[in-house]
Write an enzyme that holds these catalytic residues in place. Structure first.
Site, PDB file in Angstrom:
ATOM      1  N   GLU A   1      15.047  33.901  14.783  1.00 32.53           N
ATOM      2  CA  GLU A   1      15.748  33.222  15.887  1.00 32.53           C
ATOM      3  C   GLU A   1      16.161  31.814  15.468  1.00 32.53           C
ATOM      4  O   GLU A   1      15.406  31.106  14.799  1.00 32.53           O
ATOM      5  CB  GLU A   1      14.824  33.155  17.107  1.00 32.53           C
ATOM      6  CG  GLU A   1      15.402  32.457  18.317  1.00 32.53           C
ATOM      7  CD  GLU A   1      14.440  32.452  19.498  1.00 32.53           C
ATOM      8  OE1 GLU A   1      14.698  31.720  20.475  1.00 32.53           O
ATOM      9  OE2 GLU A   1      13.413  33.163  19.445  1.00 32.53           O
TER      10      GLU A   1
ATOM     11  N   GLU B   1      19.213  24.641  22.356  1.00 34.72           N
ATOM     12  CA  GLU B   1      18.812  24.754  23.762  1.00 34.72           C
ATOM     13  C   GLU B   1      18.907  23.393  24.442  1.00 34.72           C
ATOM     14  O   GLU B   1      18.708  22.349  23.811  1.00 34.72           O
ATOM     15  CB  GLU B   1      17.404  25.311  23.889  1.00 34.72           C
ATOM     16  CG  GLU B   1      17.311  26.788  23.536  1.00 34.72           C
ATOM     17  CD  GLU B   1      15.976  27.396  23.925  1.00 34.72           C
ATOM     18  OE1 GLU B   1      15.949  28.277  24.788  1.00 34.72           O
ATOM     19  OE2 GLU B   1      14.955  26.972  23.341  1.00 34.72           O
TER      20      GLU B   1
END
Length: 369
Positions: free
Chosen positions: A168, A172
Site C-alpha cells: 500500500e 491521505e
C-alpha cells in the site's frame, strides 16, 4: 441503506450455513477450499466476483485461483463525469476496457467546483464512506490525482495504491487540517513498530484549491510530490528488515483507490480518531446543508513503468509459481482477465445470487463502519 436493513433479517436466517463455505474467512495460513477458492480483499472465500480486484493469491486455494490482474495502461483518466465508472461493483466481470473505475462502496455524484467538472465521493452518517477502485493495475510508474479534500474533523480523504497482497502507498488527508497531507507506505499489510507515515506541511488550502498529488513508484524508490514539487523520497535499499533481511518495500501490482472514509466514529480505535482530528460532527453546517460530506476528484493520470515492457498480446499480471510471502513473483500473462459472468448477480441463479449479495453487503458494511 433502508433496502439493506430490510433484507438483513432474511439474510440472518439463511446465511449461517452458506457462510460455512462461501464467506469463510481466509488468510495465508488458512487458505480457501477448492469449492470457493478465491480469498477476497476483505478476507472471505468465494468465487465469481471474489476472484476479481483485490483477490489475494497467497490466501486463495492456489496461486491461479484469482483472476489475472488487468495490465497497466498509460492514460489521463478524466473524472469530469461518471460515464467510465461502474457504480454496481457486483456486476463487474473483469473487463478493464469497458470501465476505468468500479464503485465498491458508497455513492459518486457529478458536480462542478469553481466552474470545473469533477466527481464527488460522499460520506454520510448512515451510509458510511465511498471507495472507488481502478479496474487496471499498475506495477511501478507515476500516478497523479487532481483533487480537493474534505475539511471536517474525523473525515479522511484518500488517494492510494493497494495490491492484492496488501502492499500500500498512501496520500491521505485526515480531518480539518487543510494545510497538511500525510504520506505513508506498507509492505504486505504489516504494521511496523515505528510508523512510516510522515506529515507533509505547507500546503495551500487543500479544500478550496485543486492540487496535483503524485505517487512516483519505481522498483528502487518511492517519491511523493505536490504540484510537481517533491516532498519526500524513500529508497527501497533503506527498507530492509535487519532481523529477516527482507526488503519491506511495495513491489506487487496495485489498483489505484480514491476514497472518503469516516475515521472519527465510535467503532474506530482511539488512536485513529485522534489521528483524524476527533469525532465527526454530524451537525456541521456543511453536512446539514448538503446532506453529506464529500471529496472532489477531477482526474487521474497514469504513466506505467513496468520493469520490462509488456510484449504484444499481454493482458495481465499473474503471480508466479515461486511466489512466497517474502518474495512474491509477478509475471506478464496473455490470459483473460474476465470471469464467466459469475460476478453479475443477474447471471447468478436463485439462492446463490442472494447469498453472494448478502455476503458482499455484510463485508463491505463491516469494512466501512
Amino acid at each position: 441503506m433502508l433496502a439493506v436493513l430490510a433484507v438483513l433479517p432474511f439474510l440472518a436466517s439463511v446465511l449461517p450455513t452458506a457462510l460455512a463455505a462461501q464467506g469463510a474467512t481466509c488468510n495465508i495460513t488458512n487458505p480457501c477450499s477448492s469449492d470457493f477458492p478465491c480469498c477476497s480483499e476483505y478476507g472471505f472465500c468465494g468465487d465469481g466476483y471474489y476472484c476479481l480486484g483485490g483477490c489475494n493469491p497467497l490466501s486463495s486455494n492456489s496461486l491461479n485461483s484469482c483472476a489475472p490482474n488487468p495490465v497497466c495502461q498509460n492514460g489521463n483518466y478524466s473524472l469530469s463525469d461518471t460515464s467510465r465508472i461502474l457504480t454496481n461493483a457486483t456486476y463487474f466481470n473483469g473487463n478493464a476496457s469497458e470501465y476505468d473505475w468500479v464503485l465498491q462502496q458508497g455513492s459518486v455524484l457529478n458536480t462542478t467546483s469553481a466552474g470545473e467538472a469533477a466527481i464527488a465521493l460522499t460520506l454520510t452518517e448512515q451510509g458510511g464512506g465511498s471507495l472507488l477502485s481502478s479496474t487496471r493495475y499498475i506495477h511501478y510508474g507515476q500516478i497523479t490525482a487532481r483533487l480537493k479534500t474534505g475539511r471536517w474533523a474525523g473525515v479522511v480523504t484518500a488517494f492510494i495504491t493497494m495490491s492484492s497482497i496488501k502492499d500500500e502507498i498512501d496520500w491521505e488527508f485526515p480531518g480539518n487540517q487543510t494545510t497538511e497531507g500525510q504520506t505513508n507506505y506498507f509492505w504486505q499489510g504489516v504494521i511496523p513498530s515505528v510508523t512510516n507515515g510522515i506529515t507533509e506541511t505547507g500546503l495551500t488550502d487543500t479544500y478550496a484549491n485543486w492540487h496535483d498529488y503524485t505517487i512516483d513508484w519505481q522498483p528502487d524508490s518511492l517519491t511523493f510530490l505536490v504540484d510537481g514539487n517533491v516532498t519526500r523520497t524513500i529508497l527501497a535499499a533503506d527498507c530492509i528488515n535487519n532481523v529477516t533481511g527482507v526488503t519491506e518495500f511495495p513491489d506487487t501490482p496495485s489498483r489505484i483507490q480514491l476514497s472518503i472514509w469516516p475515521a472519527g466514529i465510535p467503532s474506530e480505535p482511539n488512536g485513529t480518531v485522534v489521528w483524524s482530528g476527533g469525532m465527526i460532527n454530524w451537525s456541521d453546517p456543511d453536512y446539514v446543508s448538503a446532506g453529506h460530506f464529500y471529496a472532489l476528484y477531477q482526474s487521474v493520470t497514469v504513466q506505467c513503468n513496468d520493469t520490462t515492457a509488456p510484449g504484444a498480446g499481454v493482458t495481465s499480471y499473474v503471480y508466479g509459481t515461486n511466489s512466497s510471502l517474502d518474495t512474491p513473483s509477478v509475471a506478464f500473462s496473455n490470459a483473460s482477465t474476465l470471469i464467466n459472468g459469475a460476478s453479475s448477480l443477474s447471471n447468478v441463479n436463485g439462492m446463490h445470487g442472494v447469498l453472494v449479495a448478502g455476503v458482499l453487503t455484510i463485508t463491505l458494511l463491516a469494512h466501512f463502519f
